[in-house]
Design a protein around this motif. Sequence first.
Motif, PDB file in Angstrom:
ATOM      1  N   ASP A 115      34.319 -54.955 -41.567  1.00  0.00           N
ATOM      2  CA  ASP A 115      35.374 -54.795 -42.565  1.00  0.00           C
ATOM      3  C   ASP A 115      36.633 -54.298 -41.865  1.00  0.00           C
ATOM      4  O   ASP A 115      36.699 -53.150 -41.443  1.00  0.00           O
ATOM      5  CB  ASP A 115      34.904 -53.787 -43.626  1.00  0.00           C
ATOM      6  N   TRP A 116      37.640 -55.155 -41.740  1.00  0.00           N
ATOM      7  CA  TRP A 116      38.851 -54.773 -40.999  1.00  0.00           C
ATOM      8  C   TRP A 116      39.750 -53.868 -41.820  1.00  0.00           C
ATOM      9  O   TRP A 116      40.808 -53.457 -41.354  1.00  0.00           O
ATOM     10  CB  TRP A 116      39.597 -56.019 -40.514  1.00  0.00           C
ATOM     11  N   ASP A 117      39.348 -53.555 -43.031  1.00  0.00           N
ATOM     12  CA  ASP A 117      40.095 -52.574 -43.818  1.00  0.00           C
ATOM     13  C   ASP A 117      39.529 -51.171 -43.603  1.00  0.00           C
ATOM     14  O   ASP A 117      39.934 -50.214 -44.262  1.00  0.00           O
ATOM     15  CB  ASP A 117      40.052 -52.955 -45.302  1.00  0.00           C
ATOM     16  N   PHE A 118      38.591 -51.038 -42.707  1.00  0.00           N
ATOM     17  CA  PHE A 118      38.009 -49.721 -42.416  1.00  0.00           C
ATOM     18  C   PHE A 118      39.105 -48.786 -41.905  1.00  0.00           C
ATOM     19  O   PHE A 118      39.939 -49.195 -41.094  1.00  0.00           O
ATOM     20  CB  PHE A 118      36.912 -49.878 -41.361  1.00  0.00           C
ATOM     21  N   PRO A 119      39.100 -47.513 -42.388  1.00  0.00           N
ATOM     22  CA  PRO A 119      40.197 -46.611 -41.995  1.00  0.00           C
ATOM     23  C   PRO A 119      40.048 -46.093 -40.569  1.00  0.00           C
ATOM     24  O   PRO A 119      39.524 -45.010 -40.351  1.00  0.00           O
ATOM     25  CB  PRO A 119      40.090 -45.472 -43.011  1.00  0.00           C
ATOM     26  N   THR A 120      40.519 -46.856 -39.604  1.00  0.00           N
ATOM     27  CA  THR A 120      40.465 -46.394 -38.219  1.00  0.00           C
ATOM     28  C   THR A 120      41.526 -47.130 -37.402  1.00  0.00           C
ATOM     29  O   THR A 120      42.118 -48.088 -37.871  1.00  0.00           O
ATOM     30  CB  THR A 120      39.058 -46.606 -37.628  1.00  0.00           C
TER      31      THR A 120
ATOM     32  N   GLN B  57      46.798 -49.214 -37.199  1.00  0.00           N
ATOM     33  CA  GLN B  57      45.623 -49.288 -38.075  1.00  0.00           C
ATOM     34  C   GLN B  57      45.040 -50.696 -37.999  1.00  0.00           C
ATOM     35  O   GLN B  57      45.796 -51.671 -37.990  1.00  0.00           O
ATOM     36  CB  GLN B  57      46.033 -48.972 -39.517  1.00  0.00           C
ATOM     37  N   ILE B  58      43.727 -50.798 -37.969  1.00  0.00           N
ATOM     38  CA  ILE B  58      43.152 -52.124 -37.741  1.00  0.00           C
ATOM     39  C   ILE B  58      43.386 -53.069 -38.906  1.00  0.00           C
ATOM     40  O   ILE B  58      43.329 -54.280 -38.741  1.00  0.00           O
ATOM     41  CB  ILE B  58      41.636 -52.047 -37.420  1.00  0.00           C
ATOM     42  N   SER B  59      43.707 -52.529 -40.087  1.00  0.00           N
ATOM     43  CA  SER B  59      43.954 -53.420 -41.220  1.00  0.00           C
ATOM     44  C   SER B  59      45.247 -54.210 -41.047  1.00  0.00           C
ATOM     45  O   SER B  59      45.480 -55.178 -41.758  1.00  0.00           O
ATOM     46  CB  SER B  59      44.011 -52.602 -42.513  1.00  0.00           C
TER      47      SER B  59
END
Lengths: 375, 248
Positions: free
Chosen positions: B85-90, B134-136
Amino acid sequence: MLHDLLFDYTLRTVALGAATLGIVSGSLGTYAVLRGQSLLGDAISHAALPGVALAFMLTGSKAPLVLVIGAALAGWIGTLAVMTVVRRSRIPYDAALGMVLSVFFGFGLVLLVSVQRHPTGNQAGLDTFLFGQAAALVASDLVVMATLGVLALGVALLFWKEFKLLAFDDEFGASLGLPMRRLDILLTTLLVIAIVIGLQTVGVVLMSAILVAPAAAARQWTDRLGLMMGIAAFFGALAGAGGAILSATTARLPTGPTIVIFAGVLVVVSLLFAPQRGLVAAWLRARRNRTNLREIGVLEDLYTLALQHPTDPRHPHPVATLETMTAHPESVKAGLASLAERGFAEPIGEAQWSLTDAGFAAAAAIARNTRLEER
Amino acid sequence: MPNAIDVTDLTVAYRDTPVLWDIDLAVPEGVLMAIVGPNGAGKTTLIKAMLGLVDVAAGQTLIYGEPYARQRSLVAYVPQRGSVDWDFPTSVLDVVMMGLYGRLGWVKRPGKKERAAALEALDKVGMQDLADRQISQLSGGQQQRVFLARALVQDAQVYFMDEPFQGVDATTERAIVTLLQELRQAGKTLVVVHHDLQTVPEYFDWVLLLNVRRLAVGPVAEVFTEENLRLTYGGRIPFVQAASVNEP
């Protein structure tokens, strides 16, 4: 109110207890939300009910630790049942959750009713486990909640990077040789702890909301896992304490639902007003984009017209002409107005417009860039 | 000198259906190998089976002559981009440092040394400026580069990559190919699930043709023939001009 909070024993206990459960379930709920396991919390809390009743029937004790252990064991067995059904059969995850949730809950209700009918059971007060009752919290409950909560949060911090990897990319973690299945069981156990310490206050029916809502709200405000967990803990404490105090000081206001309404308000506010992800921010961004596009469109059209008068580039043109040049004639006037604000265009006489020197230069620059891109 | 990868009798089944059937595979060191085959041929499953990520019905995988469980430090893995999930907060840097979690040991947090290693890996894929992003907010090509950097930071001998070219722009594809070829020149062994038959002869020096069974494996010049492709794809060879395929 503040005076009561500081000096009224019951109110202080209630507020502290509810805040504790909010902090613990808010933090750990972060993982449930990020891993798409929000409904697992619902299954665990419902599955815990028969554990509470059985613990009382077997020991005859209502000591908080006894009931919490019973709840935890039953919740854990329910989780294992879900995992086993998913792995051993073709029943999908959501169906397994729904099945375990309702079967355990039904069994729990049957036990609860028979306990209530029992002569000693009348004062048992186990029915508070259904919808929760903050007013029933006493100091010994608080000790159990705080101890278990600190334990759970401590383990979560200890295995911070392992749990992060589990939540983000568990197969990659497995390829590194980390025991991802055992980490999964450990994290789920922490989730069970977070749920059972809140059961008496919030009730099995709505417990999963206090797990999911603070984390879902927190996700709106940040893109960092640590910060998200902190905000979720804060939201959890806020909803827990707020709801519990309101319910304890108001007649016939059930605690669980009140806490959940508080949490729900936090979610709605976050969805609407968070700076990056909020709906209002998104709407403003979209409107800005629309305004920009509208301006650029009108600017380009004015420029095209101006080029037809090489000797007099500031020759004015009627709005009606501009309106024939676009697919959105209704937006021409608004576009002219915002161009005028920027000093790019000015009205000449009645319903006639002309580019200013600055507007001419800006339009020429846009036209140059467009040609470069087309090349 | 043992082979970099030795697979014997590998069989994987989902319920009653075999997904991979009796695969034998020997990949020498320093080879850049494509795994090609139609959809559902078991390409991803083969990589996951070699890495012990799916249960195998039979067979074993050796890395430099030893079972994979004992050779993890020699192996890096690039999963499919769409598997997370590229919306993961990292952040980008955080994801790359995950490549070091195995070496770091329990409980320890990544520190300065790990940051430096991750930044170096990001530099190699041209993403150092985006370390704190951010990865998102990444494009598909950038996501793929982040995954590659995470594998580079593992500093392995053998790399398993699942469709590293999937959904990336042309610039990124060129950059990735260059990177893979540099790794091979440094003596690393690379196994890459690949979809575009056209580019196989240009990018790779070995190829495995897979469709549940192993149909052919070896140097591209020898086994990437029209006949073998017909065997693999059941007569219909997608998107291949005769010119790009070696005549038997």
